[in-house]
Design a protein around this motif. Structure first.
Motif, mmCIF file in Angstrom:
data_model
loop_
_atom_site.group_PDB
_atom_site.id
_atom_site.type_symbol
_atom_site.label_atom_id
_atom_site.label_comp_id
_atom_site.label_asym_id
_atom_site.label_seq_id
_atom_site.Cartn_x
_atom_site.Cartn_y
_atom_site.Cartn_z
ATOM 1 N N ARG A 145 0.857 -1.327 -0.120
ATOM 2 C CA ARG A 145 -0.021 -0.106 0.102
ATOM 3 C C ARG A 145 0.910 1.351 -0.026
ATOM 4 N NH1 ARG A 145 -2.932 -1.506 3.336
ATOM 5 N NH2 ARG A 145 -5.018 -1.801 2.403
ATOM 6 N N PRO A 146 0.441 2.131 -0.986
ATOM 7 C CA PRO A 146 1.620 3.352 -1.203
ATOM 8 C C PRO A 146 1.477 4.281 0.014
ATOM 9 C CG PRO A 146 -0.093 3.409 -2.496
ATOM 10 C CD PRO A 146 -0.351 2.121 -1.915
ATOM 11 N N LEU A 147 2.472 5.237 0.174
ATOM 12 C CA LEU A 147 2.239 6.215 1.036
ATOM 13 C C LEU A 147 1.693 7.398 0.273
ATOM 14 C CD1 LEU A 147 2.563 7.529 4.082
ATOM 15 C CD2 LEU A 147 4.965 7.649 3.224
ATOM 16 N N THR A 148 0.955 8.151 0.604
ATOM 17 C CA THR A 148 0.332 9.251 -0.375
ATOM 18 C C THR A 148 0.358 10.582 0.506
ATOM 19 O OG1 THR A 148 -1.107 7.914 -1.525
ATOM 20 C CG2 THR A 148 -1.434 10.019 -1.461
ATOM 21 N N ARG A 149 0.920 11.511 -0.394
ATOM 22 C CA ARG A 149 1.008 13.077 0.417
ATOM 23 C C ARG A 149 0.783 13.855 -0.586
ATOM 24 N NH1 ARG A 149 6.652 11.210 0.677
ATOM 25 N NH2 ARG A 149 7.804 12.745 -0.387
ATOM 26 N N MET A 150 0.350 14.948 -0.163
ATOM 27 C CA MET A 150 0.312 16.219 -0.996
ATOM 28 C C MET A 150 0.760 17.474 -0.280
ATOM 29 S SD MET A 150 -3.273 17.976 -2.398
ATOM 30 C CE MET A 150 -3.135 19.388 -3.504
ATOM 31 N N THR A 151 1.744 18.115 -0.927
ATOM 32 C CA THR A 151 2.461 19.368 -0.408
ATOM 33 C C THR A 151 2.351 20.569 -1.459
ATOM 34 O OG1 THR A 151 4.491 18.593 -1.235
ATOM 35 C CG2 THR A 151 3.836 17.798 1.095
ATOM 36 N N LEU A 152 2.197 21.808 -0.916
ATOM 37 C CA LEU A 152 2.505 22.946 -1.563
ATOM 38 C C LEU A 152 4.291 23.105 -1.974
ATOM 39 C CD1 LEU A 152 0.569 25.366 0.551
ATOM 40 C CD2 LEU A 152 -0.055 24.414 -1.768
ATOM 41 N N THR A 153 4.236 23.413 -3.179
ATOM 42 C CA THR A 153 5.850 23.687 -3.562
ATOM 43 C C THR A 153 6.462 24.588 -2.743
ATOM 44 O OG1 THR A 153 5.033 23.123 -5.988
ATOM 45 C CG2 THR A 153 7.130 24.047 -5.430
ATOM 46 N N THR A 154 5.910 25.767 -2.188
ATOM 47 C CA THR A 154 6.357 26.815 -1.387
ATOM 48 C C THR A 154 5.347 27.399 -0.523
ATOM 49 O OG1 THR A 154 5.831 28.600 -2.982
ATOM 50 C CG2 THR A 154 7.979 27.459 -3.339
ATOM 51 N N PRO A 155 5.586 27.594 0.647
ATOM 52 C CA PRO A 155 4.583 28.026 1.609
ATOM 53 C C PRO A 155 3.864 29.444 0.984
ATOM 54 C CG PRO A 155 6.756 27.691 2.706
ATOM 55 C CD PRO A 155 6.896 27.531 1.438
ATOM 56 N N THR A 156 4.780 30.254 0.276
ATOM 57 C CA THR A 156 4.203 31.415 -0.285
ATOM 58 C C THR A 156 4.193 31.490 -1.999
ATOM 59 O OG1 THR A 156 4.978 32.655 1.995
ATOM 60 C CG2 THR A 156 4.320 34.079 -0.250
ATOM 61 N N ILE A 157 3.022 31.762 -2.429
ATOM 62 C CA ILE A 157 2.877 31.507 -3.899
ATOM 63 C C ILE A 157 2.832 33.133 -4.197
ATOM 64 C CG2 ILE A 157 1.839 30.856 -5.746
ATOM 65 C CD1 ILE A 157 0.947 28.472 -4.188
ATOM 66 N N VAL A 158 3.551 33.808 -5.270
ATOM 67 C CA VAL A 158 3.465 35.181 -5.457
ATOM 68 C C VAL A 158 3.173 35.185 -6.716
ATOM 69 C CG1 VAL A 158 4.957 37.419 -5.383
ATOM 70 C CG2 VAL A 158 5.311 35.796 -3.567
ATOM 71 N N ALA A 159 2.288 36.069 -7.107
ATOM 72 C CA ALA A 159 1.839 36.272 -8.524
ATOM 73 C C ALA A 159 2.691 37.440 -8.858
ATOM 74 C CB ALA A 159 0.582 37.006 -8.585
ATOM 75 N N ARG A 160 3.475 37.312 -10.148
ATOM 76 C CA ARG A 160 4.375 38.354 -10.667
ATOM 77 C C ARG A 160 3.612 38.868 -11.730
ATOM 78 N NH1 ARG A 160 7.622 39.425 -6.576
ATOM 79 N NH2 ARG A 160 8.474 37.595 -5.560
ATOM 80 N N ALA A 161 4.209 39.963 -12.099
ATOM 81 C CA ALA A 161 3.615 40.749 -13.255
ATOM 82 C C ALA A 161 3.899 39.985 -14.659
ATOM 83 C CB ALA A 161 4.229 42.174 -13.488
#
Length: 496
Positions: A143-159
């Motif tokens: 049985r696999p170990l499944t996890r989901m994570t954000l790439t970075t804690p802060t996602i910044v929208a750039r121009a």
């Protein structure tokens, strides 16, 4: 000698007959997860009379090679060989007795490992029947170990609006491999990667890529991992930081002289929130009666022309600064909603379309009526066809017909009530000269026939009836015209 051979054949026949009723019962396949416990059943069905069980041996068959796992011997007892010694045991306690019972030699695997996956043989050694065996296939799942994570804690929208990986979903060391999919309203895309591990498991990795923006903030992103018949879900809510989105409210286009209590408010949608608001008047300084409170300009006193201009609001957060602009103009008097163009537009209705359709139908009906009247009148005027016509002139004779000219009287008498036409003259006499020049001063109508006769109407207008009748002429109606030759034609029957 012959006696010995006969005895041997008899013993062999008895051995075959005795062994024909023996059987080893096992399940064709078994399965279990890593770390779990599984039983491998092995039961010996003896014959009647029973045979003697000398030994039972469990063997692991992998890639054509046999490896002993456990042995049960009535004289020597039970033995479990490494590396199974700590994890394999016989289920029935009677197997371990001094006088063991070996009909049921089921073994139990505990703490199942991926390396335990193989085919297992249960072999019975009997006398005088010989060896009897059967086999079971053991499958081990992970049985696999499944996890989901954000790439970075802060996602910044750039121009620059570049794509970036915002979340990763991983299914590690699964056997068989898992299937990953994403559930979200975001307009992004997913990438997938598979890694084969040395122990036979697989690791599946999926990255979700999106362009961070104000619209992606607080959007839910769910990873769904399907493993065999199981579904494992995990979700995150994106926290996207972006520059302020600024707009200035308060100017309604109707700032007039002496109006009271006007103000401008700088609204900014930002993450994190705006920390600094700065107001300025383009190409000038703010009016002296302005009071600034947080993000609002309050104009004290009545409105004057000094308030006109372009107002600029700069909103700043930790990501950046954005600007809002509004042009304020001052009028002498209030502007009605109609003038400002803020009147409510009524929803369009199909009335103009319906009116156009009705008008078109009415126009077609009128045209049809006019055409009908015109054809009816023309039918009354034209009494013949265009293929065969006899043009009857004022003298009553057909120019196209076959009548010969009858003798004409030398003179004609006119009615008393026609003074202008009481001019007796000799027609066809010596002093009469007929020619086109005598009619030049007359109307062209005298040269036209006044009606035609169709060949099909010869029943009513035969050659006999076309001749003049010299009876007393009736009174001329108003719509009748007298001719110089004594005939009378109707204006309605004028042939064109």
């Amino acid at each position: 000698m012959a006696l010995c051979v006969g005895i041997w054949i008899l013993l062999l026949a008895l051995r075959i007959q005795a062994g024909s009723g023996q059987m080893v019962q096992m399940d064709p396949s078994k399965s279990g997860f890593v770390g779990s416990q599984v039983e491998l059943r092995c039961i010996f069905i003896n014959s009647n009379p029973p045979v003697k069980i000398s030994q039972v041996t469990w063997q692991k068959l992998l890639n054509g090679t046999k490896q002993n796992v456990a042995i049960a011997n009535p004289a020597l007892g039970v033995s479990v060989l490494p590396p199974f010694k700590e994890r394999v045991s016989f289920k029935q306690a009677a197997v371990r007795h001094r006088t063991p019972s070996l009909e049921d030699t089921t073994i139990v695997f505990s703490s199942l490992q991926l390396s335990d996956e193989a085919a297992y043989i249960c072999e019975y050694t009997t006398f005088p029947a010989g060896n009897r065996e059967n086999m079971v296939n053991l499958t081990v799942y992970a049985r696999p170990l499944t996890r989901m994570t954000l790439t970075t804690p802060t996602i910044v929208a750039r121009a620059q609006k570049r794509k970036m990986t915002v979340a990763t979903c991983v299914s590690v060391n699964g056997k068989p491999p898992s299937v990953i999919r994403w559930d979200t309203r975001l307009k992004g895309e997913a990438t997938f990667q598979e890694n084969h591990n040395p122990n036979g498991t697989m690791t599946i990795r999926s990255n979700y890529v999106v362009i961070p923006s104000r619209e992606t903030h607080k959007q839910k992103l769910t990873c769904i991992v399907t493993y065999r018949n199981e579904k494992i879900t995990d979700s995150v809510v994106l926290n996207v930081q972006y520059e302020p989105e600024v707009k200035i409210e308060g100017f309604d286009g109707n700032w007039y002289l002496n109006r009271q209590n006007v103000q401008l408010t700088c609204r900014a949608d930002a993450n994190p929130p705006v920390t600094i608001y700065q107001w300025k008047l383009l190409n000038g300084s703010l009016p002296s009666n302005v009071e600034i409170k947080n993000n609002t300009l309050f104009f004290k006193g009545p409105v004057t022309y000094d308030l006109a201009g372009t107002y600029v609001c700069d909103a700043t957060n930790s990501i950046g600064t954005r600007t809002g602009i509004v042009d304020v103009n001052i009028t002498e008097s209030p502007i009605s909603p109609t003038t400002t163009g803020k009147t409510t537009q009524e929803p369009s209705t199909p009335a103009p379309i319906i009116g156009g359709v009705v008008g078109g139908v009415a126009l077609l009906a009128i045209a049809a009526i006019l055409l009908y009247v015109f054809l009816r009148r023309r039918q009354r005027t034209f009494k013949g066809d265009y293929s065969t016509k006899k043009h009857v002139y004022g003298n009553g004779y057909s120019k196209a017909g076959g009548l010969s000219n009858p003798p004409m009287p030398k003179s004609l008498q006119y009615p008393d009530d026609s003074d202008d036409e009481k001019k007796p003259a000799q027609i066809g006499g010596p002093g009469f000269q007929a020619g086109e020049r005598d009619f030049d001063h007359e109307s062209d109508d005298l040269k036209k026939p006044y009606f035609t006769v169709d060949e099909g109407e010869s029943r009513e207008y035969d050659e006999r009836t076309l001749a003049f009748q010299y009876d007393t002429e009736p009174e001329i109606a108003d719509d009748m015209i007298s001719q110089t030759d004594g005939s009378v034609i109707s204006k309605k029957e004028w042939y064109v």
